[in-house]
Design a protein around this motif. Structure first.
Motif, PDB file in Angstrom:
ATOM      1  N   ARG A  26       0.835  -1.215   0.000  1.00  0.00           N
ATOM      2  CA  ARG A  26       0.000   0.000   0.000  1.00  0.00           C
ATOM      3  C   ARG A  26       0.863   1.255   0.000  1.00  0.00           C
ATOM      4  O   ARG A  26       0.624   2.181  -0.784  1.00  0.00           O
ATOM      5  N   SER A  27       1.868   1.304   0.861  1.00  0.00           N
ATOM      6  CA  SER A  27       2.710   2.501   0.930  1.00  0.00           C
ATOM      7  C   SER A  27       3.541   2.686  -0.329  1.00  0.00           C
ATOM      8  O   SER A  27       3.806   3.816  -0.749  1.00  0.00           O
ATOM      9  N   GLU A  30       2.210   4.809  -3.148  1.00  0.00           N
ATOM     10  CA  GLU A  30       2.218   6.261  -3.005  1.00  0.00           C
ATOM     11  C   GLU A  30       3.448   6.906  -3.642  1.00  0.00           C
ATOM     12  O   GLU A  30       3.515   8.129  -3.754  1.00  0.00           O
ATOM     13  N   ASP A  54       0.700  -2.935   4.208  1.00  0.00           N
ATOM     14  CA  ASP A  54       2.144  -3.050   3.971  1.00  0.00           C
ATOM     15  C   ASP A  54       2.685  -4.405   4.387  1.00  0.00           C
ATOM     16  O   ASP A  54       3.890  -4.655   4.284  1.00  0.00           O
ATOM     17  N   ASN A 129      10.703   4.068  -2.254  1.00  0.00           N
ATOM     18  CA  ASN A 129      11.027   5.441  -1.846  1.00  0.00           C
ATOM     19  C   ASN A 129      12.489   5.770  -2.136  1.00  0.00           C
ATOM     20  O   ASN A 129      13.241   6.236  -1.256  1.00  0.00           O
TER      21      ASN A 129
END
Length: 365
Positions: A26-27, A30, A54, A129
């Motif tokens: 899920r994260s 983003e 997550d 990220n």
């Protein structure tokens, strides 16, 4: 809706990993980089499962360790690296700092350094990220203890090793993370260098990048005598060819001869390997070549894990010719005894001087 991403260019005939599934946390959704990885996998026909949380949900069989291993090794998870994973750690003798773009590797090496080091099933996790990971690097400039302070390696600047917990080139056709990091270092006008080592050959995505000479690729090599221990990797000849193409593209390059295995026939086998490397790199203008020499070692935990993963392996992990050594964390690892280490070091230093006279040996361990 996932961003549209074109598949990364790859070498014709390259041996590319194709996972059976990609899990997108899920994260990770983003982050644009996470969505791009999922889209790239989908464009190659690989099923992508978007998770609601997550937590990685993979129903591994509890009664069949071999099948559980196979399912985990055929899974790529796109996740977010937490602050603890983004906190850089020293990684002597290779480099000043370890920077992780991913965790886990698609290869099947029966001496795997990651066995016993990483927790949980051997799923390959790539970090979405990436901008946060790269943002950590500037504050470490000049703060390391290897190339930042050692006069004999000061010309490398502050070094950041990207291959500690993964083979970044082995998953690059899916992630694009290595290319983005090479570009970032190329644009970073600092006395710094990215380093990665690989057992794969698909370097095409890197050849046209404006790298600024701030990335060193090293080919991780073992002779054909020990190729049986390196499942799922590119042939050594292909790795050497890829190394030459990178050198011709202006990259500093290197050989990581690892793990050096002192089993019958090793002298002839490694002598031929060094000669092959010399022929592969012969005539490259402005060649900047280093060599890193790493002997085979294992811990009691890694031996247990590897014995479960590769029960038919012929790799010798017995006590003969070994001695125990304490790590900086207090754990025990088994390395070759002093006479064997002395013999190995003398051999490699002599052969490299004779067949690769332009090479610098960075360390022997």
């Amino acid at each position: 809706m996932l961003d549209k991403v074109q598949p990364a260019p790859v070498a014709q005939g390259s041996r590319l990993w194709r996972p059976k599934r990609v899990l997108l946390s899920r994260s990770a959704r983003e982050w644009a980089h996470g969505r791009a990885i999922a889209e790239r996998a989908a464009s190659q026909g690989i099923p992508v499962f978007e998770l609601l949380t997550d937590r990685l949900t993979l129903d591994l069989p509890n009664d069949d360790p071999r099948r559980a291993y196979a399912q985990a090794k055929s899974t790529l998870a796109v996740v977010v690296a937490p602050p603890s994973k983004r906190r850089l750690q020293p990684i002597a003798p290779s480099a000043d700092w370890r920077v992780d773009l991913a965790e886990g590797c698609p290869a099947h090496c029966s001496y795997c350094y990651l066995a016993g080091s990483l927790k949980g099933p051997p799923i390959t996790r790539v970090y979405a990220n990436l901008p946060e990971i790269l943002d950590e690097l500037p504050r470490h400039l000049g703060q390391g203890t290897v190339t930042s302070r050692q006069s004999e390696r000061a010309g490398e600047g502050t070094t950041f090793e990207a291959s500690c917990y993964t083979d970044p080139l082995g998953i690059e056709h899916l992630t694009g993370s290595l290319s983005e990091t090479v570009k970032w270092f190329g644009a970073w006008k600092a006395d710094a260098q990215l380093r990665f080592t690989t057992k794969f050959d698909a370097v095409e995505p890197l050849l046209r990048i404006d790298h600024g000479g701030r990335t060193r690729m090293r080919a991780s090599l073992n002779p054909s005598l020990f190729a049986r221990h390196e499942g799922g990797t590119s042939p050594v000849a292909s790795r050497l060819d890829a190394l030459r193409r990178m050198a011709e593209a202006g990259y500093p390059v290197g050989l990581t001869i690892a793990p050096i295995i002192a089993e019958p026939g090793w002298e002839e086998a490694y002598g031929m390997l060094i000669a092959d490397a010399g022929r592969a790199l012969n005539g490259v203008a402005g060649l900047d070549l280093t060599v890193e020499l790493i002997t085979h070692r294992f811990t009691p935990t890694s031996r247990e894990v590897l014995s479960g993963w590769y029960p038919g392996s012929s790799l010798d992990m017995g006590p003969d010719g070994r001695t125990e050594k304490r790590t900086k964390f207090g754990s025990i690892k088994h390395v070759y005894d002093a006479p064997t280490m002395k013999m190995l070091r003398r051999f490699f230093e002599t052969e490299i001087a004779a067949q690769l006279p332009k090479a610098r040996i960075l360390y022997f361990t």
